[in-house]
Scaffold this active site. Sequence first.
Site, PDB file in Angstrom:
ATOM      1  N   HIS A 127       0.917  -1.308  -0.038  1.00 24.74           N
ATOM      2  CA  HIS A 127      -0.176  -0.040  -0.060  1.00 24.74           C
ATOM      3  C   HIS A 127       0.854   1.368  -0.055  1.00 24.74           C
ATOM      4  O   HIS A 127       0.844   2.173  -0.934  1.00 24.74           O
ATOM      5  CB  HIS A 127      -0.885  -0.155   1.292  1.00 24.74           C
ATOM      6  CG  HIS A 127      -1.823   1.075   1.334  1.00 24.74           C
ATOM      7  ND1 HIS A 127      -3.216   1.123   0.930  1.00 24.74           N
ATOM      8  CD2 HIS A 127      -1.651   2.455   1.758  1.00 24.74           C
ATOM      9  CE1 HIS A 127      -3.648   2.377   1.302  1.00 24.74           C
ATOM     10  NE2 HIS A 127      -2.742   3.110   1.771  1.00 24.74           N
ATOM     11  N   GLU A 128       1.747   1.531   0.926  1.00 21.08           N
ATOM     12  CA  GLU A 128       2.661   2.465   0.884  1.00 21.08           C
ATOM     13  C   GLU A 128       3.487   2.675  -0.130  1.00 21.08           C
ATOM     14  O   GLU A 128       3.778   3.702  -0.387  1.00 21.08           O
ATOM     15  CB  GLU A 128       3.161   2.477   2.274  1.00 21.08           C
ATOM     16  CG  GLU A 128       2.723   2.377   3.570  1.00 21.08           C
ATOM     17  CD  GLU A 128       1.202   3.400   3.726  1.00 21.08           C
ATOM     18  OE1 GLU A 128       1.441   4.670   3.156  1.00 21.08           O
ATOM     19  OE2 GLU A 128       0.283   3.226   4.672  1.00 21.08           O
TER      20      GLU A 128
HETATM   21 ZN    ZN Z   1      -2.995   5.195   1.756  1.00 17.83          ZN
END
Ligand code: ZN
Length: 500
Positions: free
Chosen positions: A264-265
């Site tokens: 995600h990051e």
């Molecule tokens: Zn996010």
Amino acid sequence: MMTPQSALARFYDLWGTLSDLRHAAEVLEWDQLVFMPPGGASARAEQLATLRRLAHEQLTSPAMGEAIAAAEAAVTATEADRAALRVARREYERAVRLPAALVVEQARAASAGYHAWLAARQAGDFRLFAPCLQRLVALARQRADALGHDGEPYDALLADHEPELSTAVVHALFEEVAAALLPLRQHLLEQPAPPPLGRPGPEGEQAQLELGRLAVTAFGFRWQDGRQDRSVHPFSTAFSPHDTRITTRLSTEDFAEGFFATLHESGHALYEQGIDEAWSRKPLEEASSTGVHESQSRLWENQVGRSQPFWEFLLPAARRVLPAVFGDRNAWEVYRAVNRLSPTLVRVEADEVSYHFHIVLRLRLELALLHGDLPVDDLPGAWDEASVQLLGRRPADLLEGVLQDVHWSGGDFGYFPSYALGNILAAIWMAAARQALPDLDRLIAAGSFSPLLDFLRRNIHRWGAWYTPAELVRRVTGEDLQAAPYLAALREKYGALYGV
Ligand code: ZN
């Protein structure tokens, strides 16, 4: 009398200082969350307040207003200059409309709100938080009125995150998705759930880190322009396209936690690494919107990382690194396990189908609070009712219910829609990428992610803040922002996964 060219140069010069002040504050914030010893807190608060104040003064100074106006009149301005000036004008106008006293009052109320929220959570008593929340709602309303709107105060708050997107459009879109997904979710929850991944144990942390790095490297993350550390809550930040930071949180209980947080990051960071260097220290160096930023993280986490082709690619490495979890699983089984529906009432633990309902619930309540239709004292009851209606269950306590998120305690109203928008946009980008790259699944299964990254770079990343979210969608798809690709992707995925 300034020449047209020097008007542009003067504007970029002032904006460059603003950009430096903001990024310096972000470095200090990153350090605070990753490395700073607890004793540093009060000195750091002063340092950050000073930088934030200087940045605000830089943005709202008469010199900036004059420089923007002079640059707007410059006949030599290119299309990129005009786009940069549109962004600068938007930010400047909003900043100067906010009275300094209101900004100070909001900061004070947010700080009190955060502590009251913590106390209320600890005591399990909403009444400890209610007076602060009441104050924060009133200030948010004042803020909206100061910023200006056409009768819908939420428009002004939404514009903090999603430029030129109206509440009416977002609300209608979200309710349409909710109505379509409600029967699907109910039906899926009645089916037998796929077996989860096993507990990773003590080797799990290292494995999450190693496999996360392997995946992110394959995605195209440039490690010479970024780094990864650990923090309590995963986040990402960027100081330039050549300095992007991501963090993750590792778990011995759940492999998915640290692994998908990294994916995600990294999606956020890939966006930042892809913004055209020519915009550095200029208004276009920012993202198009919070929702567009979130669409990048969710694309890599969900559309890619939770796909079967991705697990065909990663499984040999996963088996080697963490045989206890992956040793006897095939790609289909892992694919099913990482997409398992969960009846949780906690937003941050929600699966892809359920996530949307958490945001619809919050949007409905934020609108009711801001419009004065819902007194703060009635909020816990309204939350529980909406939870039954949208998620099928009443929260067992306040931590599972109205006190689960930190956002409102800081007066952050208008932020939540960007999360759901991120999911909807991610599906739109992915559908467009599939049209451009018909063999995308085969590429992903072979670990070849650069065609997808190039597609995102060309169509989204490089433009920075040049286009608003709606403009980006129109440019990429030729159509307006819509729910269809998101609904189609979820129906196809979950239909196959659950055999329905
Ligand atoms: Zn996010």
